[in-house]
Design a protein around this motif. Structure first.
Motif, PDB file in Angstrom:
ATOM      1  N   MET A   1      45.691  34.445  74.035  1.00 40.33           N
ATOM      2  CA  MET A   1      47.135  34.542  74.028  1.00 40.33           C
ATOM      3  C   MET A   1      47.636  35.251  72.770  1.00 40.33           C
ATOM      4  O   MET A   1      48.560  36.053  72.827  1.00 40.33           O
ATOM      5  N   TYR A   2      47.026  34.930  71.622  1.00 40.37           N
ATOM      6  CA  TYR A   2      47.465  35.560  70.374  1.00 40.37           C
ATOM      7  C   TYR A   2      47.183  37.051  70.376  1.00 40.37           C
ATOM      8  O   TYR A   2      47.889  37.815  69.730  1.00 40.37           O
ATOM      9  N   ASN A   3      46.137  37.475  71.099  1.00 48.94           N
ATOM     10  CA  ASN A   3      45.842  38.896  71.193  1.00 48.94           C
ATOM     11  C   ASN A   3      46.974  39.640  71.899  1.00 48.94           C
ATOM     12  O   ASN A   3      47.306  40.758  71.530  1.00 48.94           O
ATOM     13  N   LEU A   4      47.543  39.013  72.926  1.00 54.69           N
ATOM     14  CA  LEU A   4      48.637  39.653  73.653  1.00 54.69           C
ATOM     15  C   LEU A   4      49.896  39.764  72.795  1.00 54.69           C
ATOM     16  O   LEU A   4      50.604  40.769  72.853  1.00 54.69           O
ATOM     17  N   ILE A   5      50.146  38.745  71.995  1.00 52.22           N
ATOM     18  CA  ILE A   5      51.309  38.791  71.104  1.00 52.22           C
ATOM     19  C   ILE A   5      51.109  39.895  70.059  1.00 52.22           C
ATOM     20  O   ILE A   5      52.024  40.690  69.780  1.00 52.22           O
ATOM     21  N   GLY A   6      49.914  39.975  69.498  1.00 52.05           N
ATOM     22  CA  GLY A   6      49.619  41.015  68.529  1.00 52.05           C
ATOM     23  C   GLY A   6      49.724  42.406  69.131  1.00 52.05           C
ATOM     24  O   GLY A   6      50.256  43.332  68.509  1.00 52.05           O
ATOM     25  N   ALA A   7      49.222  42.548  70.366  1.00 48.57           N
ATOM     26  CA  ALA A   7      49.303  43.846  71.040  1.00 48.57           C
ATOM     27  C   ALA A   7      50.760  44.234  71.285  1.00 48.57           C
ATOM     28  O   ALA A   7      51.139  45.395  71.115  1.00 48.57           O
ATOM     29  N   GLY A   8      51.576  43.282  71.661  1.00 48.62           N
ATOM     30  CA  GLY A   8      52.994  43.555  71.873  1.00 48.62           C
ATOM     31  C   GLY A   8      53.683  43.979  70.592  1.00 48.62           C
ATOM     32  O   GLY A   8      54.498  44.906  70.586  1.00 48.62           O
ATOM     33  N   LEU A   9      53.361  43.315  69.493  1.00 47.39           N
ATOM     34  CA  LEU A   9      53.952  43.682  68.203  1.00 47.39           C
ATOM     35  C   LEU A   9      53.519  45.077  67.772  1.00 47.39           C
ATOM     36  O   LEU A   9      54.319  45.840  67.211  1.00 47.39           O
ATOM     37  N   ILE A  10      52.260  45.418  68.045  1.00 49.98           N
ATOM     38  CA  ILE A  10      51.771  46.757  67.707  1.00 49.98           C
ATOM     39  C   ILE A  10      52.536  47.817  68.490  1.00 49.98           C
ATOM     40  O   ILE A  10      52.971  48.831  67.939  1.00 49.98           O
ATOM     41  N   VAL A  11      52.717  47.592  69.784  1.00 49.56           N
ATOM     42  CA  VAL A  11      53.409  48.573  70.625  1.00 49.56           C
ATOM     43  C   VAL A  11      54.872  48.705  70.206  1.00 49.56           C
ATOM     44  O   VAL A  11      55.407  49.818  70.126  1.00 49.56           O
ATOM     45  N   ILE A  12      55.506  47.587  69.913  1.00 48.01           N
ATOM     46  CA  ILE A  12      56.900  47.628  69.474  1.00 48.01           C
ATOM     47  C   ILE A  12      57.019  48.369  68.142  1.00 48.01           C
ATOM     48  O   ILE A  12      57.891  49.228  67.961  1.00 48.01           O
ATOM     49  N   GLY A  13      56.137  48.068  67.205  1.00 46.74           N
ATOM     50  CA  GLY A  13      56.168  48.730  65.909  1.00 46.74           C
ATOM     51  C   GLY A  13      55.926  50.222  66.013  1.00 46.74           C
ATOM     52  O   GLY A  13      56.603  51.021  65.353  1.00 46.74           O
ATOM     53  N   GLU A  51      50.240  57.093  66.517  1.00 50.57           N
ATOM     54  CA  GLU A  51      49.744  56.701  67.832  1.00 50.57           C
ATOM     55  C   GLU A  51      48.268  56.352  67.775  1.00 50.57           C
ATOM     56  O   GLU A  51      47.818  55.398  68.414  1.00 50.57           O
ATOM     57  N   GLY A  52      47.491  57.128  67.033  1.00 55.34           N
ATOM     58  CA  GLY A  52      46.064  56.819  66.890  1.00 55.34           C
ATOM     59  C   GLY A  52      45.844  55.466  66.244  1.00 55.34           C
ATOM     60  O   GLY A  52      44.963  54.710  66.665  1.00 55.34           O
ATOM     61  N   LEU A  53      46.641  55.151  65.229  1.00 55.85           N
ATOM     62  CA  LEU A  53      46.536  53.860  64.592  1.00 55.85           C
ATOM     63  C   LEU A  53      46.880  52.737  65.567  1.00 55.85           C
ATOM     64  O   LEU A  53      46.200  51.712  65.616  1.00 55.85           O
ATOM     65  N   ALA A  54      47.939  52.928  66.348  1.00 53.07           N
ATOM     66  CA  ALA A  54      48.346  51.908  67.317  1.00 53.07           C
ATOM     67  C   ALA A  54      47.286  51.713  68.401  1.00 53.07           C
ATOM     68  O   ALA A  54      46.937  50.574  68.742  1.00 53.07           O
ATOM     69  N   PHE A  55      46.730  52.823  68.929  1.00 53.34           N
ATOM     70  CA  PHE A  55      45.688  52.701  69.954  1.00 53.34           C
ATOM     71  C   PHE A  55      44.439  52.040  69.381  1.00 53.34           C
ATOM     72  O   PHE A  55      43.812  51.212  70.036  1.00 53.34           O
ATOM     73  N   GLY A  56      44.084  52.412  68.172  1.00 53.04           N
ATOM     74  CA  GLY A  56      42.916  51.786  67.540  1.00 53.04           C
ATOM     75  C   GLY A  56      43.111  50.295  67.340  1.00 53.04           C
ATOM     76  O   GLY A  56      42.185  49.508  67.575  1.00 53.04           O
ATOM     77  N   ALA A  57      44.281  49.889  66.917  1.00 48.43           N
ATOM     78  CA  ALA A  57      44.551  48.472  66.732  1.00 48.43           C
ATOM     79  C   ALA A  57      44.532  47.734  68.066  1.00 48.43           C
ATOM     80  O   ALA A  57      44.045  46.599  68.141  1.00 48.43           O
ATOM     81  N   LEU A  58      45.039  48.359  69.123  1.00 50.91           N
ATOM     82  CA  LEU A  58      45.009  47.719  70.432  1.00 50.91           C
ATOM     83  C   LEU A  58      43.588  47.559  70.947  1.00 50.91           C
ATOM     84  O   LEU A  58      43.232  46.524  71.512  1.00 50.91           O
ATOM     85  N   ILE A  59      42.774  48.575  70.740  1.00 49.32           N
ATOM     86  CA  ILE A  59      41.391  48.523  71.228  1.00 49.32           C
ATOM     87  C   ILE A  59      40.590  47.514  70.431  1.00 49.32           C
ATOM     88  O   ILE A  59      39.832  46.714  71.001  1.00 49.32           O
ATOM     89  N   LEU A  60      40.731  47.517  69.120  1.00 48.85           N
ATOM     90  CA  LEU A  60      39.973  46.588  68.276  1.00 48.85           C
ATOM     91  C   LEU A  60      40.490  45.156  68.407  1.00 48.85           C
ATOM     92  O   LEU A  60      39.766  44.212  68.117  1.00 48.85           O
ATOM     93  N   GLY A  61      41.733  44.992  68.829  1.00 50.38           N
ATOM     94  CA  GLY A  61      42.309  43.667  68.990  1.00 50.38           C
ATOM     95  C   GLY A  61      41.809  42.903  70.204  1.00 50.38           C
ATOM     96  O   GLY A  61      41.997  41.703  70.315  1.00 50.38           O
TER      97      GLY A  61
END
Length: 62
Positions: A1-13, A51-61
């Protein structure tokens, strides 16, 4: 669940960051139209890195 919250924050940011970059670039082009190509180039490079940073964070998350 926390991964989804983190992914949402990354996309919003990332979305807010890209919107801010685009808006400031348009302001700069409006003030100095002769510098449009330099401003656009810098905007594209920064946007791609963001965008690369955001995609990398989503993949590693996962």
């Amino acid at each position: 669940m926390y991964n989804l919250i983190g992914a949402g924050l990354i996309v919003i940011g990332a979305g807010l960051g890209l919107g801010n970059i685009g808006g400031k670039a348009m302001e700069g082009i409006a003030r100095q139209p002769e510098a449009a190509s330099k401003i656009q180039t810098a905007m594209i490079i920064i946007g791609a890195l963001l965008e690369g940073l955001a995609f990398g964070a989503l993949i590693l998350g996962k």
